[in-house]
Every structure is written in C-alpha cells, then in structure tokens.
Design a protein around this motif. Structure first.
Motif, PDB file in Angstrom:
ATOM      1  N   GLN A  22      -3.999 -12.056   0.544  1.00  0.00           N
ATOM      2  CA  GLN A  22      -2.980 -12.178  -0.324  1.00  0.00           C
ATOM      3  C   GLN A  22      -3.517 -11.722  -1.620  1.00  0.00           C
ATOM      4  OE1 GLN A  22      -3.945 -15.058   1.062  1.00  0.00           O
ATOM      5  NE2 GLN A  22      -3.962 -16.795   0.038  1.00  0.00           N
ATOM      6  N   ALA A  23      -4.747 -11.469  -1.754  1.00  0.00           N
ATOM      7  CA  ALA A  23      -5.529 -11.017  -2.968  1.00  0.00           C
ATOM      8  C   ALA A  23      -5.217  -9.406  -2.961  1.00  0.00           C
ATOM      9  CB  ALA A  23      -6.589 -11.203  -3.169  1.00  0.00           C
ATOM     10  N   GLY A  24      -5.308  -8.887  -1.515  1.00  0.00           N
ATOM     11  CA  GLY A  24      -5.441  -7.498  -1.311  1.00  0.00           C
ATOM     12  C   GLY A  24      -4.237  -6.826  -1.114  1.00  0.00           C
ATOM     13  N   ALA A  25      -3.084  -7.630  -0.736  1.00  0.00           N
ATOM     14  CA  ALA A  25      -1.896  -7.122  -0.331  1.00  0.00           C
ATOM     15  C   ALA A  25      -0.726  -8.005  -0.720  1.00  0.00           C
ATOM     16  CB  ALA A  25      -2.021  -6.899   1.214  1.00  0.00           C
ATOM     17  N   THR A  26       0.407  -7.350  -0.731  1.00  0.00           N
ATOM     18  CA  THR A  26       1.796  -8.264  -1.004  1.00  0.00           C
ATOM     19  C   THR A  26       2.392  -8.216   0.302  1.00  0.00           C
ATOM     20  OG1 THR A  26       1.705  -7.278  -3.175  1.00  0.00           O
ATOM     21  CG2 THR A  26       3.817  -8.274  -2.405  1.00  0.00           C
ATOM     22  N   LEU A  27       2.879  -9.605   0.775  1.00  0.00           N
ATOM     23  CA  LEU A  27       3.557  -9.745   1.813  1.00  0.00           C
ATOM     24  C   LEU A  27       5.041  -9.391   1.407  1.00  0.00           C
ATOM     25  CD1 LEU A  27       3.295 -10.533   4.666  1.00  0.00           C
ATOM     26  CD2 LEU A  27       3.952 -13.062   3.828  1.00  0.00           C
ATOM     27  N   LEU A  28       5.622  -8.568   2.522  1.00  0.00           N
ATOM     28  CA  LEU A  28       6.838  -7.906   1.926  1.00  0.00           C
ATOM     29  C   LEU A  28       7.734  -8.743   2.975  1.00  0.00           C
ATOM     30  CD1 LEU A  28       6.136  -4.117   1.944  1.00  0.00           C
ATOM     31  CD2 LEU A  28       6.531  -5.886  -0.067  1.00  0.00           C
ATOM     32  N   SER A  29       7.477  -9.155   4.256  1.00  0.00           N
ATOM     33  CA  SER A  29       8.272  -9.928   5.146  1.00  0.00           C
ATOM     34  C   SER A  29       7.586 -10.535   6.099  1.00  0.00           C
ATOM     35  CB  SER A  29       9.388  -8.948   5.887  1.00  0.00           C
ATOM     36  OG  SER A  29       8.637  -7.966   6.644  1.00  0.00           O
ATOM     37  N   GLU A  30       8.060 -11.314   6.917  1.00  0.00           N
ATOM     38  CA  GLU A  30       7.308 -11.605   8.154  1.00  0.00           C
ATOM     39  C   GLU A  30       6.346 -10.701   8.993  1.00  0.00           C
ATOM     40  OE1 GLU A  30       9.201 -14.297  10.827  1.00  0.00           O
ATOM     41  OE2 GLU A  30      10.331 -15.306   9.260  1.00  0.00           O
ATOM     42  N   SER A  31       6.562  -9.638   8.809  1.00  0.00           N
ATOM     43  CA  SER A  31       6.083  -8.728   9.631  1.00  0.00           C
ATOM     44  C   SER A  31       5.383  -7.365   9.057  1.00  0.00           C
ATOM     45  CB  SER A  31       6.921  -8.007  10.655  1.00  0.00           C
ATOM     46  OG  SER A  31       8.098  -7.408  10.214  1.00  0.00           O
ATOM     47  N   SER A  32       5.626  -7.331   7.579  1.00  0.00           N
ATOM     48  CA  SER A  32       5.081  -6.201   6.874  1.00  0.00           C
ATOM     49  C   SER A  32       4.613  -6.662   5.587  1.00  0.00           C
ATOM     50  CB  SER A  32       6.211  -5.322   6.608  1.00  0.00           C
ATOM     51  OG  SER A  32       7.298  -5.769   5.609  1.00  0.00           O
ATOM     52  N   PHE A  33       3.641  -5.507   5.124  1.00  0.00           N
ATOM     53  CA  PHE A  33       2.697  -5.995   3.984  1.00  0.00           C
ATOM     54  C   PHE A  33       2.613  -4.468   3.159  1.00  0.00           C
ATOM     55  CE2 PHE A  33      -0.177  -5.534   7.304  1.00  0.00           C
ATOM     56  CZ  PHE A  33      -1.194  -4.617   6.759  1.00  0.00           C
ATOM     57  N   ARG A  34       2.220  -4.770   1.848  1.00  0.00           N
ATOM     58  CA  ARG A  34       1.730  -3.339   1.482  1.00  0.00           C
ATOM     59  C   ARG A  34       0.399  -3.639   0.748  1.00  0.00           C
ATOM     60  NH1 ARG A  34       5.879  -3.005  -2.318  1.00  0.00           N
ATOM     61  NH2 ARG A  34       4.855  -4.281  -3.753  1.00  0.00           N
ATOM     62  N   PRO A  35      -0.506  -3.025   0.913  1.00  0.00           N
ATOM     63  CA  PRO A  35      -1.872  -2.964   0.504  1.00  0.00           C
ATOM     64  C   PRO A  35      -1.776  -2.574  -1.133  1.00  0.00           C
ATOM     65  CG  PRO A  35      -1.737  -1.825   2.333  1.00  0.00           C
ATOM     66  CD  PRO A  35      -0.457  -1.766   2.191  1.00  0.00           C
ATOM     67  N   ARG A  36      -2.683  -3.212  -1.901  1.00  0.00           N
ATOM     68  CA  ARG A  36      -2.756  -2.753  -3.429  1.00  0.00           C
ATOM     69  C   ARG A  36      -3.181  -1.426  -3.490  1.00  0.00           C
ATOM     70  NH1 ARG A  36      -3.554  -7.226  -7.317  1.00  0.00           N
ATOM     71  NH2 ARG A  36      -4.348  -5.431  -8.473  1.00  0.00           N
ATOM     72  N   GLN A  37      -2.905  -0.752  -4.473  1.00  0.00           N
ATOM     73  CA  GLN A  37      -3.376   0.592  -4.753  1.00  0.00           C
ATOM     74  C   GLN A  37      -4.671   0.796  -5.628  1.00  0.00           C
ATOM     75  OE1 GLN A  37      -1.930   3.106  -2.570  1.00  0.00           O
ATOM     76  NE2 GLN A  37      -1.168   1.181  -1.828  1.00  0.00           N
ATOM     77  N   ASP A  38      -5.184  -0.227  -5.662  1.00  0.00           N
ATOM     78  CA  ASP A  38      -6.675  -0.116  -6.659  1.00  0.00           C
ATOM     79  C   ASP A  38      -7.602  -0.771  -5.912  1.00  0.00           C
ATOM     80  OD1 ASP A  38      -5.819  -2.840  -6.609  1.00  0.00           O
ATOM     81  OD2 ASP A  38      -5.463  -2.888  -8.874  1.00  0.00           O
ATOM     82  N   ALA A  39      -8.868  -1.098  -6.407  1.00  0.00           N
ATOM     83  CA  ALA A  39     -10.005  -1.552  -5.970  1.00  0.00           C
ATOM     84  C   ALA A  39      -9.676  -3.159  -5.582  1.00  0.00           C
ATOM     85  CB  ALA A  39     -11.350  -1.186  -6.682  1.00  0.00           C
TER      86      ALA A  39
END
Length: 106
Positions: A22-39
């Motif tokens: 959860q620190a490196g990505a945002t959970l968008l739904s039960e089956s998808s996520f968006r990784p952070r775009q920074d370090a």
C-alpha cells in the motif's frame, strides 16, 4: 534492515519493483492497482524506525569523517588484504574491474 536508494527520474521509468504494497501503489479495485510514479514505489509500508535513526546517524558519522578519507582507508585495507590473500597457496583472488572496491572476493 533499512537503506536508501536514489534513482534518476529518467531511469525510474525503466524499473519494475520486485514487490508492491500500500505504500508503493494505490488499490483501485479488488483486482487492479496503480503503482506510484516516483521512487516511493520501492518503499514498504512497514517501517523500521530504529533502523532509519541509526542509518541517519551512520550517514552523519561518515560525513564527519569524510567520504574521501573513508574511500582511501577502504582502498588501503582492501589492497593489503588482496595482496596477503594472493600469497596464500591455493587462494585465488577473483576481483576484476578498473577500480576495485572494499569487497574482496576469493
């Protein structure tokens, strides 16, 4: 353990983190996520606070001594170790490279 990493923005886009939480990505739904775009994509949610404090102290200590002086001492000791190891029958020092570091392999 703890540590730090510096990644140039242009190079960051070419890297894939080994793990995400959860620190490196945002959970968008039960089956998808968006990784952070920074370090911070490489950071983990669990944080070792004592290790971070100790790392900060170690960095301050190294800067106090001087990075050039530390490098010179490491080079002095590693050259001496390689020399002495190579004098032992049956021991093969296997370090290669233009500039050898403080890690000695044999």
């Amino acid at each position: 353990g703890t540590g730090f990493v510096y990644v140039r923005d242009s190079f960051l886009k070419t890297l894939d983190p080994v793990m995400l939480d959860q620190a490196g990505a945002t959970l968008l739904s039960e089956s998808s996520f968006r990784p952070r775009q920074d370090a911070k994509v490489f950071e983990m949610w669990e944080t070792y606070y004592a290790g971070k404090v100790a790392l900060g102290d170690a960095i301050e200590y190294a800067l106090e001594i001087g990075l050039v002086q530390i490098h010179a001492r490491i080079q002095l000791l590693s050259v001496a170790l390689r020399t002495r190891l190579s004098e032992i029958p049956g021991v093969l020092v296997t370090d290669v490279g233009r500039e050898l570091c403080g890690i000695v392999t044999f």
